[in-house]
Design a protein around this motif. Structure first.
Motif, PDB file in Angstrom:
ATOM      1  N   THR A 149       1.025  -1.361   0.137  1.00 23.23           N
ATOM      2  CA  THR A 149       0.028  -0.102  -0.121  1.00 23.23           C
ATOM      3  C   THR A 149       0.862   1.291   0.116  1.00 23.23           C
ATOM      4  OG1 THR A 149      -0.265  -0.217   2.423  1.00 23.23           O
ATOM      5  CG2 THR A 149      -1.841  -1.130   1.092  1.00 23.23           C
ATOM      6  N   TYR A 207       1.259   1.537  -3.531  1.00 26.04           N
ATOM      7  CA  TYR A 207      -0.048   1.437  -4.349  1.00 26.04           C
ATOM      8  C   TYR A 207      -1.069   2.012  -3.378  1.00 26.04           C
ATOM      9  CZ  TYR A 207       2.563  -1.085  -7.709  1.00 26.04           C
ATOM     10  OH  TYR A 207       3.581  -1.304  -8.751  1.00 26.04           O
ATOM     11  N   ASP A 245      -3.890   3.539  -3.308  1.00 27.70           N
ATOM     12  CA  ASP A 245      -5.230   3.098  -3.779  1.00 27.70           C
ATOM     13  C   ASP A 245      -5.747   1.667  -4.127  1.00 27.70           C
ATOM     14  OD1 ASP A 245      -5.879   5.712  -3.744  1.00 27.70           O
ATOM     15  OD2 ASP A 245      -5.408   6.070  -6.015  1.00 27.70           O
ATOM     16  N   HIS A 246      -4.419   0.715  -4.608  1.00 28.52           N
ATOM     17  CA  HIS A 246      -5.281  -0.412  -4.991  1.00 28.52           C
ATOM     18  C   HIS A 246      -4.337  -1.546  -4.146  1.00 28.52           C
ATOM     19  CE1 HIS A 246      -6.333   1.705  -8.570  1.00 28.52           C
ATOM     20  NE2 HIS A 246      -7.385   1.006  -8.454  1.00 28.52           N
ATOM     21  N   ASP A 251      -4.130  -2.764  -1.032  1.00 27.81           N
ATOM     22  CA  ASP A 251      -4.906  -3.925  -0.392  1.00 27.81           C
ATOM     23  C   ASP A 251      -5.454  -4.901  -1.462  1.00 27.81           C
ATOM     24  OD1 ASP A 251      -4.629  -2.531   1.784  1.00 27.81           O
ATOM     25  OD2 ASP A 251      -6.695  -1.946   2.059  1.00 27.81           O
ATOM     26  N   ARG A 252      -6.024  -4.733  -2.375  1.00 22.09           N
ATOM     27  CA  ARG A 252      -6.390  -5.544  -3.689  1.00 22.09           C
ATOM     28  C   ARG A 252      -5.486  -6.424  -4.068  1.00 22.09           C
ATOM     29  NH1 ARG A 252      -9.154  -2.713  -8.644  1.00 22.09           N
ATOM     30  NH2 ARG A 252     -10.046  -1.480  -6.893  1.00 22.09           N
ATOM     31  N   TYR A 253      -4.254  -5.645  -4.273  1.00 26.68           N
ATOM     32  CA  TYR A 253      -3.247  -6.484  -5.010  1.00 26.68           C
ATOM     33  C   TYR A 253      -2.630  -7.662  -3.910  1.00 26.68           C
ATOM     34  CZ  TYR A 253      -2.690  -2.548  -8.295  1.00 26.68           C
ATOM     35  OH  TYR A 253      -2.838  -1.855  -9.450  1.00 26.68           O
TER      36      TYR A 253
END
Ligand SMILES: Cc1cc2nc3c(=O)[nH]c(=O)nc-3n(C[C@H](O)[C@H](O)[C@H](O)COP(=O)(O)O)c2cc1C
Length: 207
Positions: free
Chosen positions: A138, A141, A143-144, A146-148
């Motif tokens: 995080t 990244y 914004d993304h 967590d998703r990654y």
């Protein structure tokens, strides 16, 4: 454009990997037998082991967003679960392809309880536990990230499942567990959160 019926998968011949993908399923029962250390080694390598270099940085068998590598693999060995390893919890060290002791006694009962008493965990001689340091990803990244990290857990676990399938072992992904209980059971340091379990072992005769 019109609909198009595709050729059968493998109509040009299935590769070994494609056959393994086609054969994989969640297999939840295990023989009362230890797993081999070679299998353990190959499984952990497939999850987080080193495979190649880029710009003098070691890359791993599982892809990682921006090569941030948030994933840490642990191995829980039940009593008698592996002839070459004492029961307990180990942390896989990718750079050295080594297991470091993390908890020097069996966590099998607590692991099973944390996984909501699922028989698939209780019956497994060994279980891979994936945990992640979200900050590593995080930070890069916001914004993304967590998703990654979640995507990466899927990549890593799938590698383990396919290696098990290709070696004739049973395995099942397990995401149903009590977060706090599992964190405590694995004695995770503050920066790590538990994400996924992969219990595995030799197949039971009836499966
Ligand atoms: C994120 C995730 C979590 C899962 N958690 C569990 C679980 O806690 N216990 C279990 O027995 N199976 C679990 N499974 C396995 C699914 O039940 C299984 O993949 C699904 O039924 C499809 O069957 P297949 O894997 O044989 O194709 C999980 C699968 C995924 C992808």
């Amino acid at each position: 454009m019109t609909e198009y019926s595709l050729p059968e998968p493998g109509s040009d011949g299935l590769s070994e990997l494609e056959r393994t993908i086609g054969a994989r399923k969640s297999r939840r029962s295990f023989a009362d037998e230890p797993v081999g250390i070679e299998t353990v080694a190959t499984l952990l390598w497939s999850v987080q082991g080193l495979t190649h270099e880029r710009d003098a940085v070691a890359m791993r068998a599982s892809p990682s967003a921006g090569a941030t590598f948030p994933m840490v693999a642990f191995l829980s060995v039940a009593p008698g679960g592996c002839d070459d390893l004492e029961a307990g919890l180990y942390r896989y060290v990718p750079d050295e392809h080594r297991l470091d002791p993390a908890i020097e006694e069996s966590i099998h009962e607590d692991l099973t309880a944390a996984a909501l008493d699922q028989a698939v965990v209780r019956g497994a001689p060994a279980t891979i536990a994936l945990a992640a340091d979200y900050d590593r990803t995080t930070r890069q990244y916001p914004d993304h990230g967590d998703r990654y990290v979640h995507m990466e857990a899927g990549h890593a676990a799938q590698n383990a499942l396919l290696v098990c399938e290709s070696r004739g072992l049973n395995a099942c992904p397990v995401g149903a567990f009590d977060d706090a209980e599992l964190t405590e059971t694995l004695a995770l340091p503050d920066e790590l959160d538990p994400l996924y379990l992969v219990p595995f072992g030799e197949p039971a005769d009836d499966e």
